[in-house]
Design a protein around this motif. Sequence first.
Motif, PDB file in Angstrom:
ATOM      1  N   PHE A  29      30.674  32.907  30.571  1.00  0.00           N
ATOM      2  CA  PHE A  29      30.068  33.943  31.409  1.00  0.00           C
ATOM      3  C   PHE A  29      30.497  33.778  32.868  1.00  0.00           C
ATOM      4  N   CYS A  30      30.429  32.552  33.372  1.00  0.00           N
ATOM      5  CA  CYS A  30      30.846  32.288  34.758  1.00  0.00           C
ATOM      6  C   CYS A  30      32.335  32.551  34.951  1.00  0.00           C
ATOM      7  N   PHE A  31      33.145  32.220  33.946  1.00  0.00           N
ATOM      8  CA  PHE A  31      34.573  32.477  34.021  1.00  0.00           C
ATOM      9  C   PHE A  31      34.848  33.975  34.166  1.00  0.00           C
ATOM     10  N   TYR A  32      34.176  34.805  33.365  1.00  0.00           N
ATOM     11  CA  TYR A  32      34.394  36.244  33.452  1.00  0.00           C
ATOM     12  C   TYR A  32      33.937  36.803  34.798  1.00  0.00           C
ATOM     13  N   LEU A  33      32.846  36.271  35.348  1.00  0.00           N
ATOM     14  CA  LEU A  33      32.420  36.722  36.681  1.00  0.00           C
ATOM     15  C   LEU A  33      33.448  36.337  37.745  1.00  0.00           C
ATOM     16  N   LEU A  34      33.971  35.126  37.659  1.00  0.00           N
ATOM     17  CA  LEU A  34      34.998  34.694  38.607  1.00  0.00           C
ATOM     18  C   LEU A  34      36.259  35.531  38.462  1.00  0.00           C
ATOM     19  N   LEU A  35      36.666  35.804  37.239  1.00  0.00           N
ATOM     20  CA  LEU A  35      37.838  36.634  36.991  1.00  0.00           C
ATOM     21  C   LEU A  35      37.638  38.045  37.551  1.00  0.00           C
ATOM     22  N   ALA A  36      36.444  38.596  37.380  1.00  0.00           N
ATOM     23  CA  ALA A  36      36.150  39.928  37.917  1.00  0.00           C
ATOM     24  C   ALA A  36      36.263  39.929  39.434  1.00  0.00           C
ATOM     25  N   TYR A  37      35.736  38.893  40.069  1.00  0.00           N
ATOM     26  CA  TYR A  37      35.816  38.797  41.531  1.00  0.00           C
ATOM     27  C   TYR A  37      37.278  38.690  41.978  1.00  0.00           C
ATOM     28  N   LEU A  38      38.065  37.867  41.316  1.00  0.00           N
ATOM     29  CA  LEU A  38      39.468  37.709  41.696  1.00  0.00           C
ATOM     30  C   LEU A  38      40.254  38.998  41.511  1.00  0.00           C
ATOM     31  N   VAL A  39      40.031  39.677  40.411  1.00  0.00           N
ATOM     32  CA  VAL A  39      40.754  40.925  40.159  1.00  0.00           C
ATOM     33  C   VAL A  39      40.369  41.976  41.198  1.00  0.00           C
ATOM     34  N   ALA A  40      39.100  42.066  41.512  1.00  0.00           N
ATOM     35  CA  ALA A  40      38.634  43.127  42.398  1.00  0.00           C
ATOM     36  C   ALA A  40      38.994  42.883  43.865  1.00  0.00           C
ATOM     37  N   PHE A  41      38.986  41.642  44.316  1.00  0.00           N
ATOM     38  CA  PHE A  41      39.084  41.397  45.758  1.00  0.00           C
ATOM     39  C   PHE A  41      40.278  40.563  46.205  1.00  0.00           C
ATOM     40  N   TRP A  42      41.152  40.161  45.317  1.00  0.00           N
ATOM     41  CA  TRP A  42      42.313  39.366  45.695  1.00  0.00           C
ATOM     42  C   TRP A  42      43.379  40.302  46.253  1.00  0.00           C
ATOM     43  N   ASP A  43      43.726  40.107  47.520  1.00  0.00           N
ATOM     44  CA  ASP A  43      44.668  41.003  48.197  1.00  0.00           C
ATOM     45  C   ASP A  43      46.098  40.879  47.655  1.00  0.00           C
ATOM     46  N   ASP A  44      46.540  39.683  47.329  1.00  0.00           N
ATOM     47  CA  ASP A  44      47.903  39.467  46.829  1.00  0.00           C
ATOM     48  C   ASP A  44      47.916  39.387  45.308  1.00  0.00           C
ATOM     49  N   PHE A  45      47.281  40.333  44.672  1.00  0.00           N
ATOM     50  CA  PHE A  45      47.213  40.337  43.210  1.00  0.00           C
ATOM     51  C   PHE A  45      48.617  40.472  42.638  1.00  0.00           C
ATOM     52  N   PRO A  46      49.005  39.625  41.682  1.00  0.00           N
ATOM     53  CA  PRO A  46      50.396  39.605  41.216  1.00  0.00           C
ATOM     54  C   PRO A  46      50.849  40.855  40.459  1.00  0.00           C
TER      55      PRO A  46
END
Length: 74
Positions: free
Chosen positions: A25-42
Motif C-alpha cells: 500500500f505504501c509503495f503504491y502511494l509513493l509511486l503515485a506521488y512520484l508519477v504525479a509530481f516528478w518533474d524529470d519523469f523519464p
Amino acid sequence: MNWLNNLKQKSPKQRFLFILGLLIFCFYLLLAYLVAFWDDFPLEITTTGRRTMGGLLVLYASFRFYRLIKKEDE
C-alpha cells in the motif's frame, strides 16, 4: 482496542501478510506521488497525464487498503 487484540491472536504468517500488504500500500502511494509530481519523469507524458496516472494509482492503493482491512475483520 479490539483490533489490537486481534493482531496478537494471529499466526505469524497472517501477521507477515498483513505487514506485507501495508508495505505494498505504501509503495503504491509513493509511486503515485512520484508519477504525479516528478518533474524529470523519464517517460514523455503530459503533466495532465501524469497527474491522472498518479490519481489512478492513489485510487488503486485505497482499494488495496480497503481489501486488506476488510480481510482483517473476517
